[in-house]
Motif scaffolding. Structure first.
Motif, mmCIF file in Angstrom:
data_model
loop_
_atom_site.group_PDB
_atom_site.id
_atom_site.type_symbol
_atom_site.label_atom_id
_atom_site.label_comp_id
_atom_site.label_asym_id
_atom_site.label_seq_id
_atom_site.Cartn_x
_atom_site.Cartn_y
_atom_site.Cartn_z
ATOM 1 N N ASP A 253 8.651 -1.064 -3.843
ATOM 2 C CA ASP A 253 9.963 -1.113 -3.788
ATOM 3 C C ASP A 253 10.398 -1.809 -4.999
ATOM 4 N N THR A 254 10.063 -3.035 -5.478
ATOM 5 C CA THR A 254 10.482 -3.723 -6.430
ATOM 6 C C THR A 254 10.215 -3.526 -7.929
ATOM 7 N N HIS A 255 8.546 -2.996 -7.989
ATOM 8 C CA HIS A 255 8.175 -2.951 -9.044
ATOM 9 C C HIS A 255 8.073 -1.437 -9.656
ATOM 10 N N ASN A 271 8.238 5.920 1.237
ATOM 11 C CA ASN A 271 8.957 6.386 2.735
ATOM 12 C C ASN A 271 7.809 6.714 3.503
ATOM 13 N N TRP A 272 6.768 7.334 3.371
ATOM 14 C CA TRP A 272 5.656 7.632 4.257
ATOM 15 C C TRP A 272 4.874 6.447 4.616
ATOM 16 N N LEU A 273 4.576 5.345 3.785
ATOM 17 C CA LEU A 273 3.941 4.444 3.990
ATOM 18 C C LEU A 273 5.025 3.378 4.910
ATOM 19 N N SER A 274 6.271 3.466 4.643
ATOM 20 C CA SER A 274 6.989 2.731 5.585
ATOM 21 C C SER A 274 7.337 3.545 7.140
ATOM 22 N N ARG A 275 7.203 4.796 7.239
ATOM 23 C CA ARG A 275 7.221 5.214 8.338
ATOM 24 C C ARG A 275 5.994 4.880 9.224
ATOM 25 N N MET A 276 4.686 5.028 8.715
ATOM 26 C CA MET A 276 3.771 4.706 9.178
ATOM 27 C C MET A 276 3.514 3.386 9.496
ATOM 28 N N GLN A 277 3.595 2.450 8.662
ATOM 29 C CA GLN A 277 4.056 0.997 8.984
ATOM 30 C C GLN A 277 4.788 0.762 10.423
ATOM 31 N N TYR A 295 8.787 -3.345 7.143
ATOM 32 C CA TYR A 295 9.362 -3.483 5.864
ATOM 33 C C TYR A 295 10.661 -3.083 5.594
ATOM 34 N N ASP A 296 11.040 -2.002 6.436
ATOM 35 C CA ASP A 296 12.459 -1.558 6.177
ATOM 36 C C ASP A 296 13.404 -2.393 6.833
#
Length: 389
Positions: A253-255, A271-277, A295-296
């Motif tokens: 997100d930041t880098h 987006n995929w990693l965020s959904r799975m997390q 995270y979101d």
């Protein structure tokens, strides 16, 4: 054609047993380097003692492995991750090259693992299959770590939690080497893993709950924190260390996403990693375990407390994790960092007084690790936290 051995320094103790399968390819055999008691002394023979403490340990561990006689140096490469920001960790490759030259291993190649296009001539080629295995390995390891730490202090039968962890690692390791795991299968695994730990018979015990936040290497690597997690377990504490997927999402997100070219390519990964997390956190909570916010949602929890514009190295994530721990009811937080680490001094130590004012019930104790530091001093500061009322 014989495979090439990739020597990977110990950095993520709980995650590497599964993450290493991301690097299992027809060309490479990954080896996570074992703990090396003399890593600091060996590293200091070849690098300046003012350099980053993790760099000294990593270089010492690499030199120990190359001199052990276990590996054919003609078919061996070293690998080092690089964040690619203002952190000194982004310059490790140059330090390692100089140390190898001085130690007589100048011909051993070094691969750079990075997403920013650094060191193109020695950059590890990352395939979609590697990314898929790495993401799944990281999320599964996060779930295992969070459930394990919240079960271990309360188990009725000694060794039962450790045995369950070993069984899951064996099963998941075999699965990660097979066909691609679907999202549906991952979600089912999340539920099954969380419930299996929740079903371990428990005793009602009064234990201290200690959270650990700080710099990535020192937070996750026992070599870098002198066996901190084992030390706390030996004193009957429940330990909470936030998962690696939060750092991965923070980094993307930041880098990465801010860069126009790489952002377009890697936004679907974020987006995929965020959904799975988010789904992984749901499984933990449904089974009765605690977890930080996905995270979101994290910006909402630190609003007005944390300067989100600071994202060199671990940046604002350090303070956010400390806030999350206190909000989860974990009043005692160890803030670990390498001595002289500027991002941690700014985003960590610089923020703790403000956090302490907003959460007067909390105890935030900062601990520095360094080659010149005494373990007695570190343990005294930890004991000060344990004794706090």
């Amino acid at each position: 054609m014989p495979k090439t051995t990739i020597l990977i320094p110990a950095m993520l103790d709980f995650h590497f047993p599964l993450l290493r399968y991301a690097f299992c390819t027809p060309r490479y055999t990954p080896v996570i380097l074992e703990d090396c008691p003399d890593a600091a002394a060996l590293g200091l023979e070849y690098v300046h003692n003012d350099l980053c403490y993790p760099a000294v340990l990593i270089i010492g561990q690499m030199l120990h492995a190359l001199g052990s006689g276990k590996y054919d140096l003609s078919s061996t490469v070293l690998m080092i991750p690089q964040a690619g920001d203002a952190c000194r960790g982004s310059n490790y490759l140059h330090m390692i090259r100089k140390a190898l030259q001085r130690a007589g291993y100048g011909k051993v190649p070094i691969l750079s693992l990075n997403l920013k296009g650094l060191e193109e001539d020695t950059r590890l080629h990352i395939t979609p299959a590697m990314i898929h295995r790495a993401v799944n390995g990281a999320l599964l390891s996060d779930l295992l770590m969070l459930a394990y730490h919240q079960t271990l202090p309360y188990q009725q039968q000694a060794g039962e939690t450790e045995a369950l962890l070993a069984r899951w690692r064996e099963r998941l390791g075999k699965r990660l080497q097979g066909r691609r795991i679907t999202q549906r299968e991952m979600k089912a695994l999340y539920d099954e893993i969380a419930l299996s730990f929740a079903q371990i018979p428990r005793c009602q015990r009064q234990v201290q709950r200690i959270g650990i936040v700080g710099e990535l290497y020192v937070k996750y690597c026992s070599l870098g924190n002198c066996g901190l997690v084992s030390y706390l377990h030996s004193r009957g504490c429940e330990v909470y260390v936030n998962g690696l997927s939060w750092y991965a999402l923070y980094y993307l997100d930041t880098h990465i996403i801010e860069d126009a070219a790489s952002g377009r390519l890697l936004l679907p990964l974020l987006n995929w990693l965020s959904r799975m997390q988010t789904r992984m956190v749901e499984s933990l909570r449904n089974a009765g375990f605690q977890s930080a916010e996905p995270y979101d949602r994290l910006h909402r929890t630190g609003q007005g407390l944390i300067p989100y514009g600071v994202h060199t190295a671990d940046g604002w994530l350090i303070s956010w994790e400390a806030v999350q721990l206190v909000q989860l009811g974990i009043r005692k937080v160890l803030c670990v960092q390498p001595f002289g680490c500027m991002p941690n001094h700014i985003c960590g130590k610089g923020m703790y007084p403000n956090l302490q004012r907003h959460f007067p019930q909390a105890h935030l104790v900062s601990v520095d690790y360094d080659t010149s530091g005494s373990l007695v001093n570190v343990e005294n500061r930890i004991q000060m936290l344990l004794d706090a009322q």
